[in-house]
Scaffold this motif. Structure first.
Motif, PDB file in Angstrom:
ATOM      1  N   ILE A   9      46.094  43.809  36.368  1.00 27.50           N
ATOM      2  CA  ILE A   9      44.953  42.890  36.402  1.00 27.50           C
ATOM      3  C   ILE A   9      44.807  42.178  35.062  1.00 27.50           C
ATOM      4  CG2 ILE A   9      42.450  42.758  36.643  1.00 27.50           C
ATOM      5  CD1 ILE A   9      42.706  44.990  38.741  1.00 27.50           C
ATOM      6  N   ALA A  10      45.040  42.897  33.976  1.00 29.67           N
ATOM      7  CA  ALA A  10      44.974  42.251  32.662  1.00 29.67           C
ATOM      8  C   ALA A  10      46.047  41.175  32.530  1.00 29.67           C
ATOM      9  CB  ALA A  10      45.126  43.295  31.558  1.00 29.67           C
ATOM     10  N   PRO A  39      47.088  31.350  39.270  1.00 30.29           N
ATOM     11  CA  PRO A  39      46.799  32.632  38.603  1.00 30.29           C
ATOM     12  C   PRO A  39      45.320  32.798  38.264  1.00 30.29           C
ATOM     13  CG  PRO A  39      48.722  31.614  37.618  1.00 30.29           C
ATOM     14  CD  PRO A  39      48.137  30.619  38.564  1.00 30.29           C
ATOM     15  N   GLU A  40      44.651  31.715  37.909  1.00 30.14           N
ATOM     16  CA  GLU A  40      43.224  31.802  37.601  1.00 30.14           C
ATOM     17  C   GLU A  40      42.423  32.167  38.844  1.00 30.14           C
ATOM     18  OE1 GLU A  40      39.641  31.819  35.734  1.00 30.14           O
ATOM     19  OE2 GLU A  40      41.584  31.662  34.770  1.00 30.14           O
ATOM     20  N   ALA A  41      42.764  31.578  39.968  1.00 34.53           N
ATOM     21  CA  ALA A  41      42.065  31.900  41.211  1.00 34.53           C
ATOM     22  C   ALA A  41      42.281  33.361  41.591  1.00 34.53           C
ATOM     23  CB  ALA A  41      42.539  30.985  42.332  1.00 34.53           C
ATOM     24  N   ILE A  42      43.518  33.826  41.478  1.00 33.05           N
ATOM     25  CA  ILE A  42      43.817  35.225  41.789  1.00 33.05           C
ATOM     26  C   ILE A  42      43.034  36.143  40.858  1.00 33.05           C
ATOM     27  CG2 ILE A  42      45.629  36.985  41.761  1.00 33.05           C
ATOM     28  CD1 ILE A  42      47.572  34.736  42.643  1.00 33.05           C
ATOM     29  N   ALA A  43      43.044  35.828  39.579  1.00 34.72           N
ATOM     30  CA  ALA A  43      42.323  36.654  38.605  1.00 34.72           C
ATOM     31  C   ALA A  43      40.829  36.677  38.894  1.00 34.72           C
ATOM     32  CB  ALA A  43      42.584  36.137  37.205  1.00 34.72           C
ATOM     33  N   SER A  44      40.292  35.545  39.295  1.00 36.92           N
ATOM     34  CA  SER A  44      38.870  35.473  39.604  1.00 36.92           C
ATOM     35  C   SER A  44      38.525  36.355  40.802  1.00 36.92           C
ATOM     36  CB  SER A  44      38.475  34.029  39.887  1.00 36.92           C
ATOM     37  OG  SER A  44      37.136  33.956  40.291  1.00 36.92           O
ATOM     38  N   TYR A  47      38.853  40.010  39.760  1.00 35.57           N
ATOM     39  CA  TYR A  47      37.735  40.391  38.901  1.00 35.57           C
ATOM     40  C   TYR A  47      36.473  40.626  39.737  1.00 35.57           C
ATOM     41  CZ  TYR A  47      33.991  40.211  35.503  1.00 35.57           C
ATOM     42  OH  TYR A  47      32.877  40.499  34.770  1.00 35.57           O
ATOM     43  N   GLU A  48      36.196  39.726  40.671  1.00 38.80           N
ATOM     44  CA  GLU A  48      35.011  39.881  41.517  1.00 38.80           C
ATOM     45  C   GLU A  48      35.097  41.143  42.365  1.00 38.80           C
ATOM     46  OE1 GLU A  48      34.387  36.316  43.741  1.00 38.80           O
ATOM     47  OE2 GLU A  48      34.240  35.085  41.952  1.00 38.80           O
ATOM     48  N   ALA A  49      36.280  41.423  42.909  1.00 35.83           N
ATOM     49  CA  ALA A  49      36.446  42.626  43.724  1.00 35.83           C
ATOM     50  C   ALA A  49      36.270  43.886  42.875  1.00 35.83           C
ATOM     51  CB  ALA A  49      37.820  42.623  44.386  1.00 35.83           C
ATOM     52  N   VAL A  50      36.849  43.901  41.691  1.00 33.40           N
ATOM     53  CA  VAL A  50      36.717  45.059  40.810  1.00 33.40           C
ATOM     54  C   VAL A  50      35.273  45.200  40.353  1.00 33.40           C
ATOM     55  CG1 VAL A  50      37.389  45.986  38.555  1.00 33.40           C
ATOM     56  CG2 VAL A  50      39.121  45.054  40.073  1.00 33.40           C
ATOM     57  N   ASN A  51      34.617  44.091  40.100  1.00 32.57           N
ATOM     58  CA  ASN A  51      33.224  44.136  39.652  1.00 32.57           C
ATOM     59  C   ASN A  51      32.318  44.748  40.718  1.00 32.57           C
ATOM     60  OD1 ASN A  51      31.138  43.721  37.824  1.00 32.57           O
ATOM     61  ND2 ASN A  51      30.678  41.691  38.632  1.00 32.57           N
ATOM     62  N   LYS A  52      32.608  44.491  41.989  1.00 34.02           N
ATOM     63  CA  LYS A  52      31.816  45.084  43.064  1.00 34.02           C
ATOM     64  C   LYS A  52      32.007  46.594  43.129  1.00 34.02           C
ATOM     65  CE  LYS A  52      31.787  40.977  45.954  1.00 34.02           C
ATOM     66  NZ  LYS A  52      32.281  40.352  47.183  1.00 34.02           N
ATOM     67  N   VAL A  53      33.231  47.048  42.848  1.00 28.33           N
ATOM     68  CA  VAL A  53      33.541  48.474  42.936  1.00 28.33           C
ATOM     69  C   VAL A  53      33.111  49.208  41.673  1.00 28.33           C
ATOM     70  CG1 VAL A  53      35.409  50.151  43.150  1.00 28.33           C
ATOM     71  CG2 VAL A  53      35.447  48.071  44.520  1.00 28.33           C
ATOM     72  N   PRO A  55      31.621  48.132  37.881  1.00 31.79           N
ATOM     73  CA  PRO A  55      31.266  47.179  36.820  1.00 31.79           C
ATOM     74  C   PRO A  55      31.810  47.571  35.445  1.00 31.79           C
ATOM     75  CG  PRO A  55      29.359  47.671  38.179  1.00 31.79           C
ATOM     76  CD  PRO A  55      30.443  48.619  38.594  1.00 31.79           C
ATOM     77  N   LYS A  56      31.975  48.864  35.183  1.00 33.92           N
ATOM     78  CA  LYS A  56      32.503  49.294  33.887  1.00 33.92           C
ATOM     79  C   LYS A  56      33.956  48.849  33.717  1.00 33.92           C
ATOM     80  CE  LYS A  56      29.581  53.321  33.175  1.00 33.92           C
ATOM     81  NZ  LYS A  56      29.537  54.770  32.954  1.00 33.92           N
ATOM     82  N   VAL A  57      34.759  48.995  34.774  1.00 32.13           N
ATOM     83  CA  VAL A  57      36.160  48.580  34.703  1.00 32.13           C
ATOM     84  C   VAL A  57      36.253  47.066  34.575  1.00 32.13           C
ATOM     85  CG1 VAL A  57      38.359  48.537  35.932  1.00 32.13           C
ATOM     86  CG2 VAL A  57      36.964  50.601  35.964  1.00 32.13           C
ATOM     87  N   SER A  58      35.413  46.351  35.304  1.00 35.69           N
ATOM     88  CA  SER A  58      35.442  44.889  35.193  1.00 35.69           C
ATOM     89  C   SER A  58      35.018  44.445  33.801  1.00 35.69           C
ATOM     90  CB  SER A  58      34.570  44.251  36.263  1.00 35.69           C
ATOM     91  OG  SER A  58      33.200  44.554  36.044  1.00 35.69           O
TER      92      SER A  58
END
Length: 106
Positions: A9-10, A39-44, A47-53, A55-58
């Motif tokens: 992800i990074a 790549p920006e769209a994929i990263a976005s 990031y949104e999916a990880v943020n939902k699961v 927030p600390k990891v995001s």
């Protein structure tokens, strides 16, 4: 396992620099920034999916992407992509002029 996911992800976030609206265009009308839009769209989305699961990891990803090393790498990547895009545009112009002069006889 978590470290490898974080690394992937990074890297996705590293490759992303802009998020313009992606539209269908002719090959001759492509914008330089569109090379990095996917790549920006994929990263976005990641990031949104990880943020939902988690927030600390995001937040970790966000901090990693905003670090000076990653920012410098993203800027270098954008600079090199711009150079490649300009060279590609010049190549397309040369091909078009050859096509018009040699094949079509203009």
């Amino acid at each position: 396992m978590l470290q490898s996911r974080a690394l992937v992800i990074a890297l996705i976030l590293l490759l992303s620099t802009t998020f313009p609206e992606v539209q269908s265009k002719s090959l001759f009308e492509k914008d330089r920034r569109e090379l990095l839009a996917v790549p920006e769209a994929i990263a976005s989305y990641v990031y949104e999916a990880v943020n939902k699961v988690s927030p600390k990891v995001s937040q970790f990803f966000l901090d990693t992407v905003q670090s000076p090393t990653v920012t410098a790498a993203r800027q270098r990547l954008a600079k090199e992509a711009t150079k490649v895009s300009i060279m590609f545009e010049q190549l397309i112009e040369k091909i078009k002029s050859l096509w018009y002069s040699k094949v079509l006889g203009y």
